[in-house]
Write a protein that holds these residues in place. Structure first.
Motif, PDB file in Angstrom:
ATOM      1  N   UNK A  15       2.818   1.395   2.874  1.00 13.05           N
ATOM      2  CA  UNK A  15       2.130   2.459   2.206  1.00 13.05           C
ATOM      3  C   UNK A  15       0.666   2.253   2.233  1.00 13.05           C
ATOM      4  N   UNK A  16      -0.240   2.884   3.210  1.00 17.73           N
ATOM      5  CA  UNK A  16      -1.705   2.438   3.254  1.00 17.73           C
ATOM      6  C   UNK A  16      -2.483   3.705   2.497  1.00 17.73           C
ATOM      7  N   UNK A  17      -3.355   3.207   1.795  1.00 16.05           N
ATOM      8  CA  UNK A  17      -4.009   4.157   0.958  1.00 16.05           C
ATOM      9  C   UNK A  17      -5.456   3.851   1.161  1.00 16.05           C
ATOM     10  N   UNK A  18      -6.230   5.065   1.367  1.00 17.99           N
ATOM     11  CA  UNK A  18      -7.820   4.866   1.686  1.00 17.99           C
ATOM     12  C   UNK A  18      -8.458   5.696   0.779  1.00 17.99           C
ATOM     13  N   UNK A  19      -9.567   5.229  -0.099  1.00 19.19           N
ATOM     14  CA  UNK A  19     -10.240   5.737  -1.130  1.00 19.19           C
ATOM     15  C   UNK A  19      -9.399   6.462  -2.040  1.00 19.19           C
ATOM     16  N   UNK A  71      -5.927   0.182   0.096  1.00 16.20           N
ATOM     17  CA  UNK A  71      -4.797  -0.888  -0.587  1.00 16.20           C
ATOM     18  C   UNK A  71      -3.353  -0.626   0.390  1.00 16.20           C
ATOM     19  N   UNK A  72      -2.861  -1.605   0.242  1.00 16.31           N
ATOM     20  CA  UNK A  72      -1.320  -1.616   0.878  1.00 16.31           C
ATOM     21  C   UNK A  72      -0.281  -2.030   0.015  1.00 16.31           C
ATOM     22  N   UNK A  80      11.964  -2.867  -3.317  1.00 17.26           N
ATOM     23  CA  UNK A  80      10.954  -2.758  -3.879  1.00 17.26           C
ATOM     24  C   UNK A  80       9.644  -3.450  -3.005  1.00 17.26           C
ATOM     25  N   UNK A  81       8.368  -2.744  -2.841  1.00 17.98           N
ATOM     26  CA  UNK A  81       7.695  -2.869  -1.817  1.00 17.98           C
ATOM     27  C   UNK A  81       6.794  -4.121  -2.435  1.00 17.98           C
ATOM     28  N   UNK A  82       6.209  -5.007  -1.736  1.00 19.29           N
ATOM     29  CA  UNK A  82       5.163  -5.777  -1.951  1.00 19.29           C
ATOM     30  C   UNK A  82       3.852  -5.148  -2.317  1.00 19.29           C
ATOM     31  N   UNK A  83       3.173  -5.434  -3.386  1.00 18.95           N
ATOM     32  CA  UNK A  83       1.946  -4.557  -3.634  1.00 18.95           C
ATOM     33  C   UNK A  83       0.761  -5.582  -3.372  1.00 18.95           C
ATOM     34  N   UNK A  84       0.268  -5.533  -2.231  1.00 23.32           N
ATOM     35  CA  UNK A  84      -0.808  -6.341  -1.763  1.00 23.32           C
ATOM     36  C   UNK A  84      -2.100  -6.258  -2.226  1.00 23.32           C
TER      37      UNK A  84
END
Length: 338
Positions: A15-19, A71-72, A80-84
């Motif tokens: 999951x890639x988040x931009x702004x 954010x990734x 459960x995904x790793x919150x980077x």
């Protein structure tokens, strides 16, 4: 008819988040590779996103702005995904043909204020309290072990002279046997022995790896350490000695002469210096299928390499998801027990 065996094939997910906007669906067909690096010892994390740009969108209307927040989260569907954490776009690179845009990002907590050198005097405080003050200053949550020994590292006065805050904290940590990392809004600050005592979270067996390498060395591995300092009250040179928990290949003694406030600090600094050298007696580099549980500061059990088997502490974890190779994780780790 022979029975058939079915295997569940896990599907990598990111999951890639931009702004603040989730752009995963919009860019899923464009992303060639995602690389995330997680480090211990006060170093910041890194993120790189490689994007195929044959449509020229990323060279035009979608051209990123330096400093924007990305954010990734990474792992497998259903797990459960790793919150980077959050990252700031630091560098853009366009290659071609074919056209490829690379977004290189640094941890977002590395602000201009954090890159500024400061001079600060701390009086009558412990090392964990100093870590707490620095974490609070930058809006980070301090995470540390509940250990009585941590509060024992007390200073009548310690001065940060023209150093960045995290650079100063890293120096204190190394001198007193602590490690720390900053990840997802947290400053994780632990005594090395406390980190090493935690049970292994993952078992890695030889057959599950893609490649590996081990290194066993004797250079600068010591059997004991002596820390000497001048006591201004007695006008004497005081020496504190400690012995290694494991046998040294050479039996050499590490000798240090430096300033400190008292015998207790001399003992702690001797232990820290000895540990810092001897903890690299055996280290390993392992690459295998992607595993979101492999993060810097966690312990793993390695099995299948004979005398090199044991519990290892991860110092660097690299998560790499690419079209060509799928999701892989590689770690650099040091052995903490056989």
């Amino acid at each position: 008819m022979a029975a058939t065996t079915s295997y569940t094939v896990r599907s990598p997910q990111w999951i890639l988040t931009y702004s603040g906007v989730n752009i995963s669906a919009d860019v899923s067909q464009m992303v060639v590779a995602i690389r995330y690096v997680d480090r211990l010892d006060g170093a910041s994390g890194e993120l790189e996103v490689e994007i195929e740009d044959s449509t020229k969108l990323w060279q035009g209307a979608w051209y990123p702005t330096l400093g924007d927040i990305v954010s990734l989260q990474i792992g497998y569907s259903g797990d459960l995904l790793l919150d980077c954490g959050e990252f700031q776009i630091d560098e853009l690179e366009l290659d071609g043909p074919p056209d490829v845009m690379r977004l290189r990002c640094l941890a977002a907590y590395i602000t201009n204020a954090m890159r500024t050198a400061n001079t600060v005097a701390y009086e009558n405080v412990g090392i964990v309290e100093i870590a707490q003050q620095i974490a609070t200053k930058y809006g980070l949550v301090l995470v540390t072990a509940s250990s009585e020994s941590e509060s024992d590292v007390l200073f009548a006065r310690v001065t940060q002279r023209r150093q960045m805050d995290l650079e100063f904290l890293k120096r204190l940590a190394r001198e007193h046997n602590f490690d720390f990392t900053v990840r997802a809004g947290q400053l994780v600050f632990y005594e090395r022995p406390a980190l090493e005592s935690v049970a292994a979270t993952v078992v890695i067996v030889r057959s599950d790896t893609i490649r590996f390498s081990f290194r066993n060395r004797s250079r600068r591995i010591y059997g004991a350490a002596q820390f000497s300092y001048f006591d201004p009250d007695t006008k004497e040179l005081i020496t504190q000695s400690v012995s290694a928990d494991q046998a040294s290949p050479t039996g050499d003694t590490l000798k240090i002469v430096a300033r400190c406030e008292n015998a207790q600090q001399a003992q702690l600094k001797a232990e820290a210096a000895l540990h810092l050298h001897d903890m690299v007696l055996v280290d390993a580099s392992i690459e295998g299928p992607g595993n979101a549980a492999l993060v810097a500061g966690s312990n793993v059990q390695l099995s299948g390499w004979g005398v090199l088997d044991g519990k290892y502490l991860i110092e660097t974890a690299k998560h790499h998801l690419a079209r060509a190779t799928g999701y892989r994780t590689s770690i650099a780790a040091r052995r903490i027990s056989a």
